[in-house]
Design a protein around this motif. Structure first.
Motif, PDB file in Angstrom:
ATOM      1  N   LEU A  20       0.828  -1.206   0.000  1.00 57.28           N
ATOM      2  CA  LEU A  20       0.000   0.000   0.000  1.00 57.28           C
ATOM      3  C   LEU A  20       0.865   1.260   0.000  1.00 57.28           C
ATOM      4  CD1 LEU A  20      -2.936  -0.760   2.474  1.00 57.28           C
ATOM      5  CD2 LEU A  20      -3.018  -0.642  -0.019  1.00 57.28           C
ATOM      6  N   PHE A  21       1.927   1.230   0.782  1.00 59.76           N
ATOM      7  CA  PHE A  21       2.818   2.397   0.854  1.00 59.76           C
ATOM      8  C   PHE A  21       3.423   2.713  -0.511  1.00 59.76           C
ATOM      9  CE2 PHE A  21       7.191   3.955   1.322  1.00 59.76           C
ATOM     10  CZ  PHE A  21       6.956   5.170   1.963  1.00 59.76           C
ATOM     11  N   PHE A  22       3.977   1.709  -1.167  1.00 60.87           N
ATOM     12  CA  PHE A  22       4.649   1.949  -2.451  1.00 60.87           C
ATOM     13  C   PHE A  22       3.646   2.198  -3.581  1.00 60.87           C
ATOM     14  CE2 PHE A  22       8.231  -0.021  -0.215  1.00 60.87           C
ATOM     15  CZ  PHE A  22       9.235   0.873  -0.544  1.00 60.87           C
ATOM     16  N   SER A  23       2.420   1.728  -3.425  1.00 61.57           N
ATOM     17  CA  SER A  23       1.418   1.998  -4.458  1.00 61.57           C
ATOM     18  C   SER A  23       1.004   3.467  -4.469  1.00 61.57           C
ATOM     19  CB  SER A  23       0.179   1.111  -4.242  1.00 61.57           C
ATOM     20  OG  SER A  23      -0.512   1.483  -3.062  1.00 61.57           O
ATOM     21  N   HIS A  24       1.357   4.222  -3.402  1.00 58.41           N
ATOM     22  CA  HIS A  24       1.024   5.644  -3.321  1.00 58.41           C
ATOM     23  C   HIS A  24       2.199   6.539  -3.720  1.00 58.41           C
ATOM     24  CE1 HIS A  24      -2.414   4.117  -1.099  1.00 58.41           C
ATOM     25  NE2 HIS A  24      -2.957   5.318  -1.139  1.00 58.41           N
ATOM     26  N   ILE A  25       3.326   5.940  -4.084  1.00 57.94           N
ATOM     27  CA  ILE A  25       4.493   6.725  -4.489  1.00 57.94           C
ATOM     28  C   ILE A  25       4.505   6.858  -6.003  1.00 57.94           C
ATOM     29  CG2 ILE A  25       7.009   6.851  -4.527  1.00 57.94           C
ATOM     30  CD1 ILE A  25       7.072   5.357  -1.926  1.00 57.94           C
ATOM     31  N   HIS A  26       4.486   8.065  -6.495  1.00 56.21           N
ATOM     32  CA  HIS A  26       4.484   8.293  -7.944  1.00 56.21           C
ATOM     33  C   HIS A  26       5.853   7.936  -8.507  1.00 56.21           C
ATOM     34  CE1 HIS A  26       3.966  10.178 -11.867  1.00 56.21           C
ATOM     35  NE2 HIS A  26       2.665  10.271 -11.578  1.00 56.21           N
ATOM     36  N   HIS A  27       5.844   7.240  -9.646  1.00 55.99           N
ATOM     37  CA  HIS A  27       7.109   6.759 -10.198  1.00 55.99           C
ATOM     38  C   HIS A  27       8.031   7.894 -10.607  1.00 55.99           C
ATOM     39  CE1 HIS A  27       4.638   7.276 -13.858  1.00 55.99           C
ATOM     40  NE2 HIS A  27       5.789   7.481 -14.477  1.00 55.99           N
ATOM     41  N   ARG A  28       7.497   9.067 -10.923  1.00 54.97           N
ATOM     42  CA  ARG A  28       8.341  10.203 -11.270  1.00 54.97           C
ATOM     43  C   ARG A  28       9.202  10.636 -10.084  1.00 54.97           C
ATOM     44  NH1 ARG A  28       8.254  10.172 -16.718  1.00 54.97           N
ATOM     45  NH2 ARG A  28       6.139  10.372 -17.548  1.00 54.97           N
ATOM     46  N   ILE A  29       8.651  10.502  -8.875  1.00 53.97           N
ATOM     47  CA  ILE A  29       9.391  10.884  -7.672  1.00 53.97           C
ATOM     48  C   ILE A  29      10.521   9.900  -7.415  1.00 53.97           C
ATOM     49  CG2 ILE A  29       9.227  11.203  -5.177  1.00 53.97           C
ATOM     50  CD1 ILE A  29       6.338  12.096  -5.591  1.00 53.97           C
ATOM     51  N   ILE A  30      10.210   8.610  -7.481  1.00 50.09           N
ATOM     52  CA  ILE A  30      11.236   7.600  -7.197  1.00 50.09           C
ATOM     53  C   ILE A  30      12.355   7.637  -8.223  1.00 50.09           C
ATOM     54  CG2 ILE A  30      10.304   5.630  -8.498  1.00 50.09           C
ATOM     55  CD1 ILE A  30      11.485   5.445  -4.873  1.00 50.09           C
ATOM     56  N   GLN A  31      12.050   8.045  -9.461  1.00 52.72           N
ATOM     57  CA  GLN A  31      13.071   8.161 -10.494  1.00 52.72           C
ATOM     58  C   GLN A  31      14.133   9.194 -10.132  1.00 52.72           C
ATOM     59  OE1 GLN A  31      10.252   8.203 -14.190  1.00 52.72           O
ATOM     60  NE2 GLN A  31      12.338   8.071 -14.957  1.00 52.72           N
ATOM     61  N   LEU A  32      13.731  10.245  -9.445  1.00 54.56           N
ATOM     62  CA  LEU A  32      14.655  11.328  -9.106  1.00 54.56           C
ATOM     63  C   LEU A  32      15.755  10.867  -8.159  1.00 54.56           C
ATOM     64  CD1 LEU A  32      12.086  14.234  -8.520  1.00 54.56           C
ATOM     65  CD2 LEU A  32      13.494  13.835 -10.563  1.00 54.56           C
ATOM     66  N   TYR A  33      15.495   9.801  -7.415  1.00 53.09           N
ATOM     67  CA  TYR A  33      16.436   9.370  -6.378  1.00 53.09           C
ATOM     68  C   TYR A  33      17.110   8.047  -6.718  1.00 53.09           C
ATOM     69  CZ  TYR A  33      14.013  12.986  -3.728  1.00 53.09           C
ATOM     70  OH  TYR A  33      13.469  14.179  -3.317  1.00 53.09           O
ATOM     71  N   TRP A  34      17.195   7.712  -7.991  1.00 54.91           N
ATOM     72  CA  TRP A  34      17.721   6.397  -8.349  1.00 54.91           C
ATOM     73  C   TRP A  34      19.209   6.260  -8.019  1.00 54.91           C
ATOM     74  CZ3 TRP A  34      21.584   4.946 -11.722  1.00 54.91           C
ATOM     75  CH2 TRP A  34      22.029   5.877 -12.661  1.00 54.91           C
ATOM     76  N   ILE A  35      19.982   7.345  -8.112  1.00 55.57           N
ATOM     77  CA  ILE A  35      21.412   7.248  -7.806  1.00 55.57           C
ATOM     78  C   ILE A  35      21.642   6.973  -6.316  1.00 55.57           C
ATOM     79  CG2 ILE A  35      23.619   8.493  -7.770  1.00 55.57           C
ATOM     80  CD1 ILE A  35      22.812   9.844 -10.369  1.00 55.57           C
TER      81      ILE A  35
ATOM     82  N   PHE B 258       5.968  -7.928  -3.261  1.00 56.30           N
ATOM     83  CA  PHE B 258       4.901  -6.969  -2.991  1.00 56.30           C
ATOM     84  C   PHE B 258       5.346  -5.540  -3.307  1.00 56.30           C
ATOM     85  CE2 PHE B 258       2.538 -10.316  -0.916  1.00 56.30           C
ATOM     86  CZ  PHE B 258       1.218  -9.890  -1.004  1.00 56.30           C
ATOM     87  N   ILE B 259       6.623  -5.241  -3.117  1.00 58.26           N
ATOM     88  CA  ILE B 259       7.131  -3.919  -3.502  1.00 58.26           C
ATOM     89  C   ILE B 259       7.061  -3.754  -5.015  1.00 58.26           C
ATOM     90  CG2 ILE B 259       9.166  -2.427  -3.561  1.00 58.26           C
ATOM     91  CD1 ILE B 259       9.979  -3.633  -0.862  1.00 58.26           C
ATOM     92  N   PHE B 260       7.433  -4.808  -5.741  1.00 54.96           N
ATOM     93  CA  PHE B 260       7.280  -4.793  -7.200  1.00 54.96           C
ATOM     94  C   PHE B 260       5.848  -4.439  -7.586  1.00 54.96           C
ATOM     95  CE2 PHE B 260      11.155  -7.474  -8.187  1.00 54.96           C
ATOM     96  CZ  PHE B 260      11.656  -6.631  -9.157  1.00 54.96           C
ATOM     97  N   LEU B 261       4.890  -5.141  -6.984  1.00 57.07           N
ATOM     98  CA  LEU B 261       3.489  -4.920  -7.332  1.00 57.07           C
ATOM     99  C   LEU B 261       3.009  -3.550  -6.874  1.00 57.07           C
ATOM    100  CD1 LEU B 261       1.669  -8.323  -6.734  1.00 57.07           C
ATOM    101  CD2 LEU B 261       2.806  -7.460  -8.770  1.00 57.07           C
ATOM    102  N   GLY B 262       3.556  -3.042  -5.769  1.00 57.24           N
ATOM    103  CA  GLY B 262       3.189  -1.711  -5.311  1.00 57.24           C
ATOM    104  C   GLY B 262       3.568  -0.656  -6.335  1.00 57.24           C
ATOM    105  N   PHE B 263       4.791  -0.733  -6.840  1.00 55.57           N
ATOM    106  CA  PHE B 263       5.228   0.201  -7.882  1.00 55.57           C
ATOM    107  C   PHE B 263       4.366   0.062  -9.136  1.00 55.57           C
ATOM    108  CE2 PHE B 263       9.619   0.243  -5.829  1.00 55.57           C
ATOM    109  CZ  PHE B 263       9.506   1.554  -5.399  1.00 55.57           C
ATOM    110  N   LEU B 264       4.088  -1.181  -9.532  1.00 54.09           N
ATOM    111  CA  LEU B 264       3.282  -1.401 -10.742  1.00 54.09           C
ATOM    112  C   LEU B 264       1.862  -0.883 -10.563  1.00 54.09           C
ATOM    113  CD1 LEU B 264       4.315  -4.971 -11.965  1.00 54.09           C
ATOM    114  CD2 LEU B 264       4.790  -2.795 -13.084  1.00 54.09           C
ATOM    115  N   SER B 265       1.304  -1.087  -9.373  1.00 56.21           N
ATOM    116  CA  SER B 265      -0.051  -0.607  -9.106  1.00 56.21           C
ATOM    117  C   SER B 265      -0.107   0.910  -9.186  1.00 56.21           C
ATOM    118  CB  SER B 265      -0.506  -1.091  -7.726  1.00 56.21           C
ATOM    119  OG  SER B 265      -1.892  -0.960  -7.570  1.00 56.21           O
ATOM    120  N   SER B 266       0.927   1.579  -8.692  1.00 45.60           N
ATOM    121  CA  SER B 266       1.012   3.031  -8.785  1.00 45.60           C
ATOM    122  C   SER B 266       1.065   3.484 -10.236  1.00 45.60           C
ATOM    123  CB  SER B 266       2.253   3.527  -8.039  1.00 45.60           C
ATOM    124  OG  SER B 266       2.454   4.908  -8.248  1.00 45.60           O
TER     125      SER B 266
END
Length: 361
Positions: A53-68, A339-347
């Motif tokens: 549920l937590f990761f399904s609420h994180i927009h992928h654009r935000i997580i992309q900014l912190y990939w390094i 479940f983290i994989f699916l959270g990102f995909l659900s988002s």
């Protein structure tokens, strides 16, 4: 006036439904083996659902900014595991945190996929980009390999290759990489541990040492076959119940399930995984940017390869490499990772649905 959106509104239920089926089969099988395993896994599922549920609420654009920073943290964690991790059966793969044993090579899978996808999102299809992507993954693979965990390291490599292929790199790059790997294979053989070489030789000669290196494979095949069409019934399996079958709740849970629920239980597993992979494929097709498509391809590959290898080694058609069955095998680290994989995909799927609604308006 729009209705308020609750935390469950972000869930792609068509993606989550097959997981519910797999969780039910997993808990039912574990309950038949050991009530303590059932209770522990039920807690793992509950924790993993809230993480999902937590990761399904994180927009992928935000997580992309912190990939390094995510990539650097992943490398540091794998180094820490080698330095102060728990050693079990000659392998150093776990950290003990507040009494919980965590396998970071599992948990880091979705985050490495995020880093890999973010890196490729702004790259062209040149050989330089191909080489850079390969170098990006290399430290992760090497650190996992020397734990040693050959199975997980190979899953990272194969999943990355499929993602690179989906990205659109010319086929000649992959052919060159294959030729290089084949040329280095004799050298790589010398770096394998004795038990890893034994597993490969057991695959070539399955019945060569029935009381030694071939024991696991033989007992697994017996368990799968003895279930026949409808199975022996819950808690009625002989190979699993009498502990002839090793790792009956983790690596060989498919054999345990097949012995108790038979061919029918195996069919449910195959159909459910097929539907889950189809839903991930749909997210891949509907993705409107490179990041989503590469991440979906990475997720698809991770789940497909683990499913194929686990079921294959349970049925004696691939070497035994210690790979769990996603969402079914006992264990918190693997479950949390998936479940983290699916959270990102659900988002990502939720974001695509929102865009479709705005376009219609």
């Amino acid at each position: 006036m729009t209705s308020p959106k609750g935390p469950l509104s972000f869930i792609d239920w068509s993606l989550f439904f097959p997981v519910i089926v797999l969780a039910t089969l997993s808990l039912t099988t574990l309950f038949s083996l050991n009530v303590a395993l059932f209770r522990s896994q039920l807690i793992f599922y509950a924790i993993s659902f809230f993480i999902f549920l937590f990761f399904s609420h994180i927009h992928h654009r935000i997580i992309q900014l912190y990939w390094i920073p995510i990539y650097i943290a992943s490398i540091i964690l794998l180094v820490v595991v080698l330095g102060v991790g728990l050693e079990t059966r000659g392998a150093v793969r776990w950290l003990d945190i507040f009494g919980l044993r965590i396998q970071f090579s599992e948990i880091l899978k979705p985050f490495v996929a995020i880093c890999f996808s973010s890196f490729l999102a702004n790259r062209n299809r040149s050989f330089q980009a191909f080489a850079q992507a390969s170098l990006l993954l290399s430290p992760v693979v090497v650190l996992i390999f020397i734990q040693p965990d050959l199975g997980t390291a190979m899953i990272y490599v194969l999943s990355a290759l499929i993602a690179l292929l989906v990205f659109g790199f010319p086929f000649r790059f992959f052919l060159g990489a294959l030729v290089s790997c084949l040329a280095l294979a004799p050298i790589g053989w010398n770096f394998l541990h004795d038990y890893q070489r034994d597993r490969v030789m057991t695959f070539i000669h399955p019945t060569g040492d029935p009381l030694g290196t071939s024991y696991n494979a033989i007992q697994s095949v017996i368990a799968v076959g003895s279930g026949m069409f409808s199975g022996k019934g819950l808690s009625e399996g002989t190979q699993s119940g009498l502990r002839f079958l090793p790792e009956r709740h983790t690596d060989f849970i498919f054999a345990t399930l097949s012995e108790e629920l038979g061919f029918l239980g195996g069919v449910v597993i195959f159909v459910t995984f097929g539907y889950l992979l189809y839903r991930i494929y749909r997210i891949f097709l509907n993705g409107d940017d490179t990041f989503i498509r590469v991440f979906a391809a990475f997720t698809f590959s991770f789940i497909l390869i683990q499913f194929f290898v686990n079921v294959g080694m349970n049925m004696g058609i691939v070497p035994i490499v210690g790979v769990t069955l996603p969402f079914v095998s006992y264990g918190g680290s693997s479950l949390l990772s998936n479940f983290i994989f699916l959270g990102f995909l659900s988002s990502m799927a939720h974001d695509e649905r929102q865009k479709a609604v705005l376009e219609i308006r």
